[in-house]
Scaffold this active site. Sequence first.
Site, PDB file in Angstrom:
ATOM      1  N   HIS A 394      39.467  66.989  19.486  1.00 21.47           N
ATOM      2  CA  HIS A 394      40.584  66.299  18.827  1.00 21.47           C
ATOM      3  C   HIS A 394      40.065  65.223  17.870  1.00 21.47           C
ATOM      4  CE1 HIS A 394      44.777  64.541  18.838  1.00 21.47           C
ATOM      5  NE2 HIS A 394      44.082  63.466  18.512  1.00 21.47           N
ATOM      6  N   GLU A 395      39.180  64.358  18.356  1.00 20.49           N
ATOM      7  CA  GLU A 395      38.693  63.254  17.526  1.00 20.49           C
ATOM      8  C   GLU A 395      37.777  63.750  16.413  1.00 20.49           C
ATOM      9  OE1 GLU A 395      40.145  60.522  17.779  1.00 20.49           O
ATOM     10  OE2 GLU A 395      41.110  60.852  19.716  1.00 20.49           O
ATOM     11  N   HIS A 398      39.885  64.910  13.621  1.00 17.29           N
ATOM     12  CA  HIS A 398      40.304  63.768  12.803  1.00 17.29           C
ATOM     13  C   HIS A 398      39.210  63.440  11.784  1.00 17.29           C
ATOM     14  CE1 HIS A 398      44.070  62.778  14.551  1.00 17.29           C
ATOM     15  NE2 HIS A 398      43.629  62.226  15.673  1.00 17.29           N
ATOM     16  N   HIS A 404      47.674  64.399  13.002  1.00 12.03           N
ATOM     17  CA  HIS A 404      48.393  64.868  14.181  1.00 12.03           C
ATOM     18  C   HIS A 404      49.467  65.891  13.823  1.00 12.03           C
ATOM     19  CE1 HIS A 404      47.039  60.905  16.098  1.00 12.03           C
ATOM     20  NE2 HIS A 404      46.420  61.883  16.742  1.00 12.03           N
TER      21      HIS A 404
END
EC number: 3.4.24.-
Length: 540
Positions: A394-395, A398, A404
């Site tokens: 997830h990070e 980013h 998101h």
Amino acid sequence: MLSSKLFCVLFFCLGLSNGWPQFDFMNQMGFGGGFNNGPHPNSRPGSRPNSPLGDIFGNINGMVKGITDQIGKIAQGLDVNNDLGKMAHGPPPPQSEWVEHARRFCRRFPGHPKCRGQLPQFNDIGSMLNGILVDSGKWLPKVPFINIRDPLSGINSDLKNALNGIQVQFGQISQQFANNIRNICQQMNCKQQQQKNVQMKQAILKQTVDFEKKVFGNNVADKMNLRFDRTLQLKQALLEKAQLKGVVAPEDNGVFDKDLLLTETQANFMLNELGKGGEGAIPMPGSAKAKRASIFFEQNLIQKWPSTSPIPYTFDSSLDNLDQNDVRGAISEIEQKTCIRFKYFASPPKGNHINYQKVNSPSFCGLSYIGRVEPANPVYLSFQCGNGRGIAVHETMHALGVNHQHLRMDRDKHIKVDWSNINPQQYDAFVVADSKLYTTYGVKYAYDSIMHYNAYTGAVNIAKPTMIPLVNQQANIGLLGQRAKMSNADVEILNKMYCKSAGCDDKNVYCGAWALQDLCNNPNHNVWMRSNCRKSCNFC
């Protein structure tokens, strides 16, 4: 140096004062893979009869003050607001010490009434700090004007009309939703700043300052404080846009939307979108001339990692072998499913790279910037939320430039936000992203995206969801916030961002929205779409 164990206990204790430290934050974020994304238990862990955890928590709570004092001393000097807050509860300091702090405060907030013409005195400390959480922007250096290009200028009226109901004005919500939030604030204190937010910001500040000083020899305390100030200013501006100024004070924790760190440029862009360009006390050096900006990914490659070479990454010494294995697993998953490649360096290389760091804190699961930033991308992971590999994916996404899922411009066609149940101080976690910043690339909304938050994110009543799927609710609500693996949509968007041939791009940020409405092959628009929306329409 404060030990990792001390950090862990500190943040755990701070969470206890606000309910359930792990369930409250991790489950709502969707990062705690072990909590099954369901409703929270109706009793606080440790409060059950005959539970040994109760005694443990009681003993830990007794340690909070001493630990908080220790971290305050370690972070001392990095954040003048934090220093002044502590100073306000003690006797007057020596005059030389006070003058130093007063000068630092006035450099940071040059427009503050107490900084006009002379330095403030110690007995001004209350008025110096009062109001910063509600309306600090007018005291900061001016937000530079940015001439933001209108992506719909010169666009066919039919294509413009196709965005009705999708294109959302940044920060705008209905009067009914704003009233729902006001009603919540009649039942809770929406202006009180929780200690865990202060500690979280101090931990990030210290970690970042230490990293850049160690790797690049730079002292970035002032730069980071301005980033945090701009982030708070942005949160305040969003609340003002929703006519909630003076009703809600946002969380001053240094982050946006719970796990995003913003660069000053990103914050300034969004502040301009909210009409805050030029607001502030004195111009920033070099900001007198208005800048032309287009931060849409395709047209601002400064945010994109080069696809011609592997992305360098390294591990901070704070990660143990198990932590490193989680990150390697995340990187391996991205490499297996996309063309993106990474290269490990035993020590931080010169130039841009991703640096994975561990912060022992159950106050958050992970933090990252969006896209490539200078001089390096720190990715902060706590490894305390379950499924460390999924959180690292997830990070890392980013850092690759992905926002998101639940903040897409078309999100209201797929989920219902229960504005009567959100924590008003976390309003920024529910605002649809600026439609000029991010595109969908024609990828369909995915409830199972690894970039989606949990259904209970930011809930006041934690037995009720804040985000409700509009399609097949019973099946899809359990998918929200999953961190088991990348969804097909996650893979598709990374491949579109990084794995297309040169010249395969979109020339308009709304290409993705048009593609999702089957306008790519529409006979009235086919020629224009083939020329301007090649990537989103899969024409290349």
